[in-house]
Motif scaffolding. Sequence first.
Motif, PDB file in Angstrom:
ATOM      1  N   TRP A   1       0.825  -1.227   0.000  1.00 25.76           N
ATOM      2  CA  TRP A   1       0.000   0.000   0.000  1.00 25.76           C
ATOM      3  C   TRP A   1       0.848   1.262   0.000  1.00 25.76           C
ATOM      4  N   PRO A   2       1.739   1.488   0.952  1.00 23.90           N
ATOM      5  CA  PRO A   2       2.548   2.706   0.873  1.00 23.90           C
ATOM      6  C   PRO A   2       3.491   2.725  -0.326  1.00 23.90           C
ATOM      7  N   LEU A   3       3.895   1.562  -0.828  1.00 23.12           N
ATOM      8  CA  LEU A   3       4.791   1.531  -1.985  1.00 23.12           C
ATOM      9  C   LEU A   3       4.081   1.920  -3.279  1.00 23.12           C
ATOM     10  N   THR A   4       2.751   2.007  -3.262  1.00 21.82           N
ATOM     11  CA  THR A   4       2.006   2.463  -4.433  1.00 21.82           C
ATOM     12  C   THR A   4       1.208   3.729  -4.117  1.00 21.82           C
ATOM     13  N   GLY A   5       1.650   4.482  -3.115  1.00 19.25           N
ATOM     14  CA  GLY A   5       0.919   5.680  -2.718  1.00 19.25           C
ATOM     15  C   GLY A   5       1.830   6.846  -2.404  1.00 19.25           C
ATOM     16  N   HIS A   6       1.315   7.763  -1.573  1.00 22.41           N
ATOM     17  CA  HIS A   6       2.044   8.980  -1.223  1.00 22.41           C
ATOM     18  C   HIS A   6       3.430   8.699  -0.646  1.00 22.41           C
ATOM     19  N   ALA A   7       3.517   7.677   0.186  1.00 25.06           N
ATOM     20  CA  ALA A   7       4.729   7.479   0.988  1.00 25.06           C
ATOM     21  C   ALA A   7       5.964   7.288   0.137  1.00 25.06           C
ATOM     22  N   VAL A   8       5.853   6.543  -0.966  1.00 24.64           N
ATOM     23  CA  VAL A   8       7.034   6.226  -1.765  1.00 24.64           C
ATOM     24  C   VAL A   8       7.562   7.447  -2.506  1.00 24.64           C
ATOM     25  N   ALA A   9       6.711   8.454  -2.727  1.00 25.72           N
ATOM     26  CA  ALA A   9       7.145   9.654  -3.440  1.00 25.72           C
ATOM     27  C   ALA A   9       7.526  10.788  -2.501  1.00 25.72           C
ATOM     28  N   ALA A  10       7.416  10.568  -1.197  1.00 25.97           N
ATOM     29  CA  ALA A  10       7.694  11.620  -0.226  1.00 25.97           C
ATOM     30  C   ALA A  10       9.181  11.692   0.087  1.00 25.97           C
ATOM     31  N   PRO A  11       9.631  12.815   0.635  1.00 19.41           N
ATOM     32  CA  PRO A  11      10.991  12.858   1.162  1.00 19.41           C
ATOM     33  C   PRO A  11      11.153  11.798   2.261  1.00 19.41           C
ATOM     34  N   MET A  12      12.370  11.266   2.412  1.00 19.37           N
ATOM     35  CA  MET A  12      12.636  10.203   3.397  1.00 19.37           C
ATOM     36  C   MET A  12      11.681   9.035   3.183  1.00 19.37           C
ATOM     37  N   ALA A  13      11.672   8.518   1.947  1.00 16.84           N
ATOM     38  CA  ALA A  13      10.709   7.486   1.571  1.00 16.84           C
ATOM     39  C   ALA A  13      10.804   6.250   2.452  1.00 16.84           C
ATOM     40  N   GLY A  14      12.021   5.875   2.873  1.00 16.10           N
ATOM     41  CA  GLY A  14      12.162   4.696   3.725  1.00 16.10           C
ATOM     42  C   GLY A  14      11.395   4.833   5.017  1.00 16.10           C
ATOM     43  N   ILE A  15      11.454   6.031   5.601  1.00 15.72           N
ATOM     44  CA  ILE A  15      10.751   6.282   6.857  1.00 15.72           C
ATOM     45  C   ILE A  15       9.245   6.308   6.629  1.00 15.72           C
ATOM     46  N   THR A  16       8.803   6.992   5.584  1.00 14.68           N
ATOM     47  CA  THR A  16       7.359   7.123   5.357  1.00 14.68           C
ATOM     48  C   THR A  16       6.727   5.791   4.949  1.00 14.68           C
ATOM     49  N   VAL A  17       7.455   4.965   4.194  1.00 13.70           N
ATOM     50  CA  VAL A  17       6.918   3.647   3.841  1.00 13.70           C
ATOM     51  C   VAL A  17       6.797   2.776   5.085  1.00 13.70           C
ATOM     52  N   THR A  18       7.829   2.784   5.933  1.00 12.93           N
ATOM     53  CA  THR A  18       7.765   2.005   7.180  1.00 12.93           C
ATOM     54  C   THR A  18       6.621   2.488   8.060  1.00 12.93           C
ATOM     55  N   ALA A  19       6.498   3.809   8.192  1.00 10.13           N
ATOM     56  CA  ALA A  19       5.403   4.363   8.986  1.00 10.13           C
ATOM     57  C   ALA A  19       4.054   3.981   8.399  1.00 10.13           C
ATOM     58  N   GLY A  20       3.969   3.915   7.059  1.00  6.24           N
ATOM     59  CA  GLY A  20       2.720   3.514   6.420  1.00  6.24           C
ATOM     60  C   GLY A  20       2.338   2.086   6.748  1.00  6.24           C
ATOM     61  N   VAL A  21       3.331   1.184   6.764  1.00  7.71           N
ATOM     62  CA  VAL A  21       3.062  -0.212   7.117  1.00  7.71           C
ATOM     63  C   VAL A  21       2.574  -0.317   8.562  1.00  7.71           C
ATOM     64  N   VAL A  22       3.269   0.365   9.467  1.00  8.02           N
ATOM     65  CA  VAL A  22       2.888   0.328  10.885  1.00  8.02           C
ATOM     66  C   VAL A  22       1.500   0.925  11.076  1.00  8.02           C
ATOM     67  N   HIS A  23       1.244   2.048  10.413  1.00  5.43           N
ATOM     68  CA  HIS A  23      -0.051   2.726  10.549  1.00  5.43           C
ATOM     69  C   HIS A  23      -1.189   1.812  10.094  1.00  5.43           C
ATOM     70  N   MET A  24      -0.998   1.143   8.965  1.00  2.19           N
ATOM     71  CA  MET A  24      -2.056   0.295   8.437  1.00  2.19           C
ATOM     72  C   MET A  24      -2.251  -0.948   9.291  1.00  2.19           C
ATOM     73  N   ALA A  25      -1.141  -1.524   9.776  1.00  2.00           N
ATOM     74  CA  ALA A  25      -1.246  -2.703  10.634  1.00  2.00           C
ATOM     75  C   ALA A  25      -1.973  -2.370  11.928  1.00  2.00           C
TER      76      ALA A  25
END
Length: 565
Positions: free
Chosen positions: A293-317
């Motif tokens: 989900w974050p890898l196909t959304g806002h998170a992957v295109a944001a600054p500090m993508a590694g952090i935002t993708v990880t946060a996206g996974v945690v948020h969704m879980a």
Amino acid sequence: MLFLLFLLASLTLPASPAQAHAAPVGASPSPGSVIGSSPSEVTVTFSEPVTPVEGRVQVIAPNGDRISGKATVEGTVMRIPVRQADKPLGTYLISFRVISADSHPVGGAISFSVGAPSERPEAPSETTGTHPSVEVAVPVFKTVGYAGVTLIAGPALFLAFLWPRGRSRAGALKTVRVGLALTAFATLGAIASYPQQGSGAPLWSLSAQELTETVTSEYGLLLTGRLVILGALAALLLPLLRRAPRTVREPARVLVGAGGPDLVRTEAKPPIKINRLRGYAVIALSAAGLATWPLTGHAVAAPMAGITVTAGVVHMAAMAVWIGGLVTLAGFLLRGTHPRVLGVILPAWSRWASIAVLWLVFAGAIQAVVQMGKVSALWTTGYGQLLIAKLAITALVLGAAAFARRMVITRAAASGLRRTVGIEVAASVVILAISSVLVQVDPGRIAATKEKEITGQGFSETLTSDLYAVQFNIYPVELGEYNTVHAFLYTPDGGPLRAEEWQVTARLTDPALEAVDQPIAGLPTGNQALGSISFPLAGTYEITFTIRTTAIDRASVKTSVTVGG
């Protein structure tokens, strides 16, 4: 019923569902500019990497002919080769439709002129927007996907660790299967609607070639991987959940309901030893699936993508555990379970929910800070306003959860607890619906970028006197000194006219200030001049051209331009 409410809430939220998340921030030739000869290549620079949509990026000559080759992208710069037009003088149009790094379509058009401006060619209709059927389908698929993940996580956790021995597991197992099916359906829908997001075609217009291109793209591979993960989870998870936990036979700790049907485990020892390898595999697959989900959304295109993708996974879980657990309690356990059994289940669930909410808030805060860009975006952008609404409803849910936890601790009546949990579930449905819209609108950081988005409009006008007609363009008409003016001089009957002297002044009219000379000089072509105009303050400026055509013939023409707020 829950799913229908969920779907209805998402569709009634007032937000445009398929807005672009990248913006054109530069181009060569410059938007609105006038150049001396036809270019062999044009470029458009975006705020983030993009992928051109096949057949939807083109340069159109003044006579309407398409003169562009295949577009390529280097980082954030899209390059388009251009052949010589049959009639090169006039206004050209760069028409584009691309897919941004967060998988959303971006369409637009930029114009420039060669020699002198002419009527602007029309952009092809397929580059100007997304078909209404796709605009509706995309957020629906998002909502269905979130609902599916929630219906998998909550019942699965209860079945694995907190399910009363005497209660039937059939309903909860069916819910997990429904969750898997909904998630798969939403994923297939996302794959099938992706080409239309790029092409502007209706939802039902899908060719085999487009589907193949989608599946083999990075976006398609991620979603195909999600489908594979769902299949593996169904094979591993469902057999584990079908098994009833073994109750620990410790008389001092065993709780038995009336007649003994509700015997449950104690907290002292686990109810069953689940195959560790399968358990670890389920956890790993779940994390990988959530990451799509974050890898196909806002998170992957944001600054500090590694952090935002990880946060996206945690948020969704955390969201899936919390809301899915509430749905399981409300749908299966709060009715018909002995109060003494609930006395074991609810305190354990309350602790799990508290941890889930803590991680939900923490991960959400990280995402919000990165995506908003600046604090003022909270109230000046649609994304920020939706985020405020989501936070407000979340606060209400947390209040209800705190009240429910207090009822659990004090062992209040089950009927009151059911009402409180029902309120939590209803509010959580709205939260998920808002989330499905949030991922479709521009984040605050993109809205800030779009304040600098190029439009190619500028300010153009033709002014006439008894001696001449002057046609000019000012770009970009903004505060500061970096505004270019390009002027063309003609006789009253339309022929090119050479100027002996050019002069341009700009005067702020409110408050009234003195006119200030602006630098401008004639070009070797004779009837053209190029210069710059400074607009130090917001307001309406009087622009005056004073042009001498012979040693003694001189005339002035005026117009007004409004700058800034």
